[in-house]
Scaffold this active site. Structure first.
Site, PDB file in Angstrom:
ATOM      1  N   GLU A   1      -1.123   6.001  -8.650  1.00  0.00           N
ATOM      2  CA  GLU A   1      -1.968   7.054  -8.054  1.00  0.00           C
ATOM      3  C   GLU A   1      -1.745   8.407  -8.722  1.00  0.00           C
ATOM      4  O   GLU A   1      -0.632   8.790  -9.036  1.00  0.00           O
ATOM      5  CB  GLU A   1      -1.695   7.169  -6.545  1.00  0.00           C
ATOM      6  CG  GLU A   1      -2.553   8.261  -5.903  1.00  0.00           C
ATOM      7  CD  GLU A   1      -2.450   8.315  -4.385  1.00  0.00           C
ATOM      8  OE1 GLU A   1      -2.257   7.266  -3.746  1.00  0.00           O
ATOM      9  OE2 GLU A   1      -2.579   9.426  -3.846  1.00  0.00           O
TER      10      GLU A   1
ATOM     11  N   ASN B   1      -8.767   0.811   6.376  1.00  0.00           N
ATOM     12  CA  ASN B   1      -7.734   0.595   7.382  1.00  0.00           C
ATOM     13  C   ASN B   1      -8.183   1.115   8.751  1.00  0.00           C
ATOM     14  O   ASN B   1      -8.340   0.354   9.706  1.00  0.00           O
ATOM     15  CB  ASN B   1      -6.427   1.281   6.942  1.00  0.00           C
ATOM     16  CG  ASN B   1      -5.318   1.113   7.952  1.00  0.00           C
ATOM     17  OD1 ASN B   1      -5.331   0.171   8.733  1.00  0.00           O
ATOM     18  ND2 ASN B   1      -4.359   2.014   7.960  1.00  0.00           N
TER      19      ASN B   1
ATOM     20  N   ASP C   1       0.846  -1.195   0.000  1.00  0.00           N
ATOM     21  CA  ASP C   1       0.000   0.000   0.000  1.00  0.00           C
ATOM     22  C   ASP C   1       0.889   1.254   0.000  1.00  0.00           C
ATOM     23  O   ASP C   1       1.811   1.354   0.819  1.00  0.00           O
ATOM     24  CB  ASP C   1      -0.882  -0.049   1.267  1.00  0.00           C
ATOM     25  CG  ASP C   1      -1.978   0.998   1.266  1.00  0.00           C
ATOM     26  OD1 ASP C   1      -2.409   1.423   0.181  1.00  0.00           O
ATOM     27  OD2 ASP C   1      -2.432   1.365   2.374  1.00  0.00           O
ATOM     28  N   HIS C   2       0.628   2.179  -0.907  1.00  0.00           N
ATOM     29  CA  HIS C   2       1.389   3.435  -0.999  1.00  0.00           C
ATOM     30  C   HIS C   2       2.903   3.217  -1.009  1.00  0.00           C
ATOM     31  O   HIS C   2       3.643   3.814  -0.217  1.00  0.00           O
ATOM     32  CB  HIS C   2       1.028   4.389   0.147  1.00  0.00           C
ATOM     33  CG  HIS C   2      -0.357   4.928   0.025  1.00  0.00           C
ATOM     34  ND1 HIS C   2      -0.714   5.902  -0.871  1.00  0.00           N
ATOM     35  CD2 HIS C   2      -1.504   4.592   0.661  1.00  0.00           C
ATOM     36  CE1 HIS C   2      -2.004   6.152  -0.772  1.00  0.00           C
ATOM     37  NE2 HIS C   2      -2.518   5.360   0.142  1.00  0.00           N
TER      38      HIS C   2
ATOM     39  N   ASP D   1       3.123   4.646  -5.406  1.00  0.00           N
ATOM     40  CA  ASP D   1       2.469   5.938  -5.237  1.00  0.00           C
ATOM     41  C   ASP D   1       3.407   7.060  -5.668  1.00  0.00           C
ATOM     42  O   ASP D   1       4.239   7.519  -4.886  1.00  0.00           O
ATOM     43  CB  ASP D   1       2.033   6.111  -3.773  1.00  0.00           C
ATOM     44  CG  ASP D   1       1.320   7.434  -3.533  1.00  0.00           C
ATOM     45  OD1 ASP D   1       1.203   8.226  -4.495  1.00  0.00           O
ATOM     46  OD2 ASP D   1       0.885   7.678  -2.402  1.00  0.00           O
TER      47      ASP D   1
ATOM     48  N   GLY E   1      -8.192   8.155   7.127  1.00  0.00           N
ATOM     49  CA  GLY E   1      -8.574   8.450   8.510  1.00  0.00           C
ATOM     50  C   GLY E   1     -10.018   8.932   8.572  1.00  0.00           C
ATOM     51  O   GLY E   1     -10.782   8.780   7.625  1.00  0.00           O
TER      52      GLY E   1
ATOM     53  N   GLY F   1     -11.497   4.444   2.753  1.00  0.00           N
ATOM     54  CA  GLY F   1     -12.831   3.839   2.832  1.00  0.00           C
ATOM     55  C   GLY F   1     -13.538   4.007   4.169  1.00  0.00           C
ATOM     56  O   GLY F   1     -14.755   3.844   4.250  1.00  0.00           O
ATOM     57  N   THR F   2     -12.801   4.363   5.217  1.00  0.00           N
ATOM     58  CA  THR F   2     -13.412   4.534   6.539  1.00  0.00           C
ATOM     59  C   THR F   2     -14.289   5.778   6.588  1.00  0.00           C
ATOM     60  O   THR F   2     -13.812   6.876   6.289  1.00  0.00           O
ATOM     61  CB  THR F   2     -12.305   4.663   7.620  1.00  0.00           C
ATOM     62  OG1 THR F   2     -11.557   3.452   7.628  1.00  0.00           O
ATOM     63  CG2 THR F   2     -12.893   4.938   9.000  1.00  0.00           C
TER      64      THR F   2
HETATM   65  P1  13P Z   1      -8.730   4.543   5.849  1.00  0.00           P
HETATM   66  O1  13P Z   1      -7.641   4.428   6.868  1.00  0.00           O
HETATM   67  O2  13P Z   1      -9.355   5.875   5.824  1.00  0.00           O
HETATM   68  O3  13P Z   1      -9.718   3.438   5.944  1.00  0.00           O
HETATM   69  O4  13P Z   1      -8.002   4.410   4.413  1.00  0.00           O
HETATM   70  C1  13P Z   1      -7.298   3.240   4.088  1.00  0.00           C
HETATM   71  C2  13P Z   1      -6.504   3.408   2.857  1.00  0.00           C
HETATM   72  O5  13P Z   1      -6.877   4.098   1.926  1.00  0.00           O
HETATM   73  C3  13P Z   1      -5.220   2.684   2.763  1.00  0.00           C
HETATM   74  O6  13P Z   1      -4.516   2.994   1.616  1.00  0.00           O
END
Ligand code: 13P
Length: 287
Positions: A135, A231, A84-85, A105, A178, A209-210
């Site tokens: 990205e 996450n 991720d990233h 990224d 976040g 997505g949170t």
């Molecule tokens: P959140 O922590 O907002 O769910 O985002 C997760 C994310 O995009 C990881 O790359």
């Protein structure tokens, strides 16, 4: 066996659902996500940030843990292990260690440099049969206590990166990592529509997505989003479940907490949230 995310994402894009990427931080999270995917017959992507990789003793440790767990738990649904990233260096290391999917990224570089570096990554990942996420337009989030507004990616720049042959594209549409601030304006569907039109069949990725309301998630999927990253929500439920357990004082006769029992409520909480997300994203029974 770990798989590239290419097939599962193309199927999701065609079938108008999304595959969840759930980030992992330790053994309990990984086990909870794998078991939930299997129980719900859903494809899944395990996300690993470079920070989490460092915490878990490096990419090789993670590849060993995930492969071992898949065998021991008899996981047969498609699972991709995704950086991720990733930075350029991190991407090379994760590939070498056996990750099946990479996010490079380059969004913080000027677009020409992002294109140049992503082009190299397309070559390296395709040689190994791995999927690649790129990205455009950085995704906001909390930095030094200041929550930035999510950036909106330019559709022409998205097309330029998509045309390089990446597997999936993360494009900023006002989303942030976040928790969302109370004055958040929501996702920009105008931007998403433009990006979707410009990039054709490319599976789009929604980070942060949170905390995105369900109707926005569904609309984003209808406009080409085929992968959604979660996450913080897993962290929040894990923390809450562990806190409640400690407050209930269930230690071993005053000798302290048994680590297996201490982490069990958090494990169950992650299973529950992952199931909820798989249902919302529509990936149940799509393995
Ligand atoms: P959140 O922590 O907002 O769910 O985002 C997760 C994310 O995009 C990881 O790359």
């Amino acid at each position: 066996m770990l798989v590239s995310a290419k097939e599962m994402l193309n199927k999701a894009r065609d079938g108008k659902y999304a595959v969840g990427q759930f980030n992992i931080n330790n053994l309990e999270w990984t086990k909870a996500i794998l078991l939930t995917a299997q129980e719900n017959n859903s494809p899944v992507i395990l996300g690993v940030s470079e920070g989490a990789a460092k915490y878990m003793c490096g990419f090789k440790t993670i590849v060993g843990m995930v492969n071992g767990m898949m065998e021991e738990l008899k996981i047969t649904v498609p699972v991709a292990l995704h950086l991720d990233h990733g930075s350029y260096e991190g991407a090379l290391k994760a590939m070498e260690a056996g990750f099946s999917s990479i996010m490079f990224d380059g969004s913080h570089y000027a677009i020409d440099e992002n294109i140049a570096k992503t082009t190299e990554m397309v070559k390296l990942t395709s040689e190994k049969g791995l999927s690649l996420e790129a990205e455009v337009g950085s995704i906001g989030g909390e930095e030094d206590g200041v929550v930035g507004a999510g950036e909106i990616a330019d559709a022409n720049e998205c097309k330029a990166i998509a045309d390089l042959g990446v597997t999936m594209l993360a494009a900023g549409i006002g989303n942030i990592h976040g928790k969302y601030p109370s004055n958040w304006k929501g996702l920009s569907f105008e931007a998403l529509e433009k990006i979707n039109n410009a990039t054709g069949e490319m599976p789009l990725v929604l980070h942060g997505g949170t905390g995105i309301p369900e109707d926005m998630i569904k609309k984003a999927i209808s406009l080409g989003v085929a992968k959604i990253n979660v996450n913080t929500e897993c962290q929040l439920v894990f923390q809450e479940a562990t806190r409640k357990y400690i407050e209930a004082g269930k230690d071993i006769e005053g000798k302290g907490f048994d680590p297996r029992k201490l982490l069990a409520p958090g494990f169950e909480a992650i299973k529950a949230i992952v199931k909820e997300k798989m249902e919302l994203f529509g990936s149940v029974n799509k393995a």
